[in-house]
Motif scaffolding. Structure first.
Motif, PDB file in Angstrom:
ATOM      1  N   MET A   1       0.834  -1.181   0.000  1.00 57.28           N
ATOM      2  CA  MET A   1       0.000   0.000   0.000  1.00 57.28           C
ATOM      3  C   MET A   1       0.879   1.245   0.000  1.00 57.28           C
ATOM      4  SD  MET A   1      -3.260  -0.218   2.422  1.00 57.28           S
ATOM      5  CE  MET A   1      -2.974   0.995   3.680  1.00 57.28           C
ATOM      6  N   THR A   2       0.656   2.124  -0.929  1.00 49.50           N
ATOM      7  CA  THR A   2       1.459   3.349  -1.009  1.00 49.50           C
ATOM      8  C   THR A   2       0.774   4.482  -0.256  1.00 49.50           C
ATOM      9  OG1 THR A   2       2.390   2.741  -3.152  1.00 49.50           O
ATOM     10  CG2 THR A   2       2.414   5.081  -2.586  1.00 49.50           C
ATOM     11  N   VAL A   3       1.576   5.210   0.500  1.00 52.08           N
ATOM     12  CA  VAL A   3       1.100   6.432   1.148  1.00 52.08           C
ATOM     13  C   VAL A   3       1.757   7.579   0.410  1.00 52.08           C
ATOM     14  CG1 VAL A   3       1.057   7.767   3.281  1.00 52.08           C
ATOM     15  CG2 VAL A   3       0.982   5.256   3.368  1.00 52.08           C
ATOM     16  N   SER A   4       0.947   8.526  -0.060  1.00 52.75           N
ATOM     17  CA  SER A   4       1.592   9.616  -0.778  1.00 52.75           C
ATOM     18  C   SER A   4       1.096  10.987  -0.320  1.00 52.75           C
ATOM     19  CB  SER A   4       1.490   9.355  -2.280  1.00 52.75           C
ATOM     20  OG  SER A   4       0.558  10.170  -2.866  1.00 52.75           O
ATOM     21  N   LEU A   5       2.038  11.895  -0.190  1.00 55.86           N
ATOM     22  CA  LEU A   5       1.741  13.254   0.253  1.00 55.86           C
ATOM     23  C   LEU A   5       2.071  14.203  -0.883  1.00 55.86           C
ATOM     24  CD1 LEU A   5       2.438  11.603   2.917  1.00 55.86           C
ATOM     25  CD2 LEU A   5       2.940  13.812   3.946  1.00 55.86           C
ATOM     26  N   ARG A   6       1.138  15.115  -1.161  1.00 53.75           N
ATOM     27  CA  ARG A   6       1.395  16.116  -2.211  1.00 53.75           C
ATOM     28  C   ARG A   6       1.243  17.518  -1.656  1.00 53.75           C
ATOM     29  NH1 ARG A   6      -2.129  15.618  -7.132  1.00 53.75           N
ATOM     30  NH2 ARG A   6      -1.802  17.861  -7.170  1.00 53.75           N
ATOM     31  N   ASP A   7       2.357  18.216  -1.638  1.00 50.71           N
ATOM     32  CA  ASP A   7       2.382  19.620  -1.210  1.00 50.71           C
ATOM     33  C   ASP A   7       1.646  19.830   0.116  1.00 50.71           C
ATOM     34  OD1 ASP A   7       3.200  22.237  -1.577  1.00 50.71           O
ATOM     35  OD2 ASP A   7       1.356  22.818  -2.615  1.00 50.71           O
ATOM     36  N   VAL A   8       1.949  18.949   1.076  1.00 51.75           N
ATOM     37  CA  VAL A   8       1.236  19.006   2.358  1.00 51.75           C
ATOM     38  C   VAL A   8       1.746  20.170   3.210  1.00 51.75           C
ATOM     39  CG1 VAL A   8       0.913  17.796   4.561  1.00 51.75           C
ATOM     40  CG2 VAL A   8       0.561  16.588   2.391  1.00 51.75           C
ATOM     41  N   ARG A   9       0.793  20.951   3.678  1.00 53.88           N
ATOM     42  CA  ARG A   9       1.094  22.103   4.534  1.00 53.88           C
ATOM     43  C   ARG A   9       0.296  22.000   5.819  1.00 53.88           C
ATOM     44  NH1 ARG A   9       3.287  26.191   1.291  1.00 53.88           N
ATOM     45  NH2 ARG A   9       3.558  25.275  -0.767  1.00 53.88           N
ATOM     46  N   MET A  10       0.898  22.446   6.894  1.00 49.06           N
ATOM     47  CA  MET A  10       0.176  22.491   8.157  1.00 49.06           C
ATOM     48  C   MET A  10       0.556  23.766   8.889  1.00 49.06           C
ATOM     49  SD  MET A  10      -1.922  21.138  10.214  1.00 49.06           S
ATOM     50  CE  MET A  10      -2.188  19.580  11.004  1.00 49.06           C
TER      51      MET A  10
END
Ligand code: ADP
Ligand code: ADP
Length: 231
Positions: A1-10
């Motif tokens: 299972m792939t976990v992918s983050l795109r341009d994540v900001r917090m």
């Protein structure tokens, strides 16, 4: 299972002024890959882990797990995804002190309203080398044994992704090594995706790749190939 983050900001807006904890992070965690996330205190490691695991919702960008965009899920669906598909391991073990090792391991299934299959709890404890400690409470186990119970608990739902936050932070060298070997075996033998935040270079050395965070941004990535090139 792939976990992918795109341009994540917090951006945390709880205090007197906004705190940018993540400032546009894009990264993929593919199956059968053990990733370590390192960086100075306050660089955003925990925030990254929490966002990737659906424990916190980022203020910008997208996180997807096995093709499902977490931002599209309501709270109930998100909770179900976390419960059924993700395992968590924490620095402080987070075992329930009044329950035995076996009861702690069974807990995620109980919480999901499921009954553990016959032998499943024993098998999970055997996998972490603690088959003979099923009836012991956390206070009767060493730190390393407690963390191995926590690993068994993370495995009982057969999650395809495991998020670990400083899993060796409270352990000595020898027990750290046992826990790391266990995590390594999950990746090598079951194709699990592991994302581990750590300060511990020994822990990072067990990973396939090390991502460096600085000021909420990805500042670099090292793989085994790089290590070979440097050596
Ligand atoms: P690390 O895990 O690398 O130490 P964190 O992700 O915990 O970093 O924190 C990144 C930044 O976000 C820090 O400046 C921290 O103070 C801030 N932060 C983390 N959690 C919160 C929160 N719940 N509310 C406000 N600020 C937070
Ligand atoms: P398959 O082996 O065909 O993928 P499984 O039902 O065995 O199907 O595995 C489902 C998920 O559980 C997989 O993502 C795998 O990573 C994980 N898994 C399988 N066996 C174990 C195990 N013994 N311990 C932990 N996780 C496992």
């Amino acid at each position: 299972m792939t976990v992918s983050l795109r341009d994540v900001r917090m951006i945390y807006r709880t205090g007197p002024r906004p705190v940018p904890a993540l400032d546009g992070v894009s990264v993929r965690f593919p199956p059968a890959t053990f990733s370590a996330v390192m960086g100075p205190s306050g660089s955003g490691k925990s925030t990254l882990l929490h966002c990737a695991a659906g424990l916190e919702r980022p203020t910008g960008g997208t996180v997807s797990i096995a093709g499902t965009t977490l931002g599209d899920l309501g709270e109930t669906a998100l909770t179900r995804l976390r419960r059924d598909r993700i395992g968590f391991i924490f620095q402080a073990f987070n075992l329930v002190s009044s329950l035995t090792a076996a009861q702690n391991v069974a807990l995620p299934l109980r919480l999901a309203g499921r009954r553990p299959a016959a032998g499943a709890v024993t098998a999970a404890l055997a996998e972490v080398g603690l088959a003979d400690r099923a009836g012991h409470r956390p206070s009767e186990l060493s730190g390393g044994e407690q963390q191995r119970v926590a690993v068994a608990r993370a495995l009982i739902t057969r999650p395809a992704v495991i998020f670990a936050d400083e899993p060796t932070g409270a352990l000595d060298n020898r027990t750290s090594r046992q826990v790391l070997e266990l995590l390594r075996a999950l990746v090598d033998e079951h194709g699990q995706t592991i994302v581990m935040v750590t300060h511990d270079p020994v822990a990072a050395a067990v990973a396939d790749r090390v991502l460096m965070l600085a000021d909420g941004r990805l500042a670099g990535e090292f793989t085994e190939a790089d290590a070979g090139a440097i050596a």
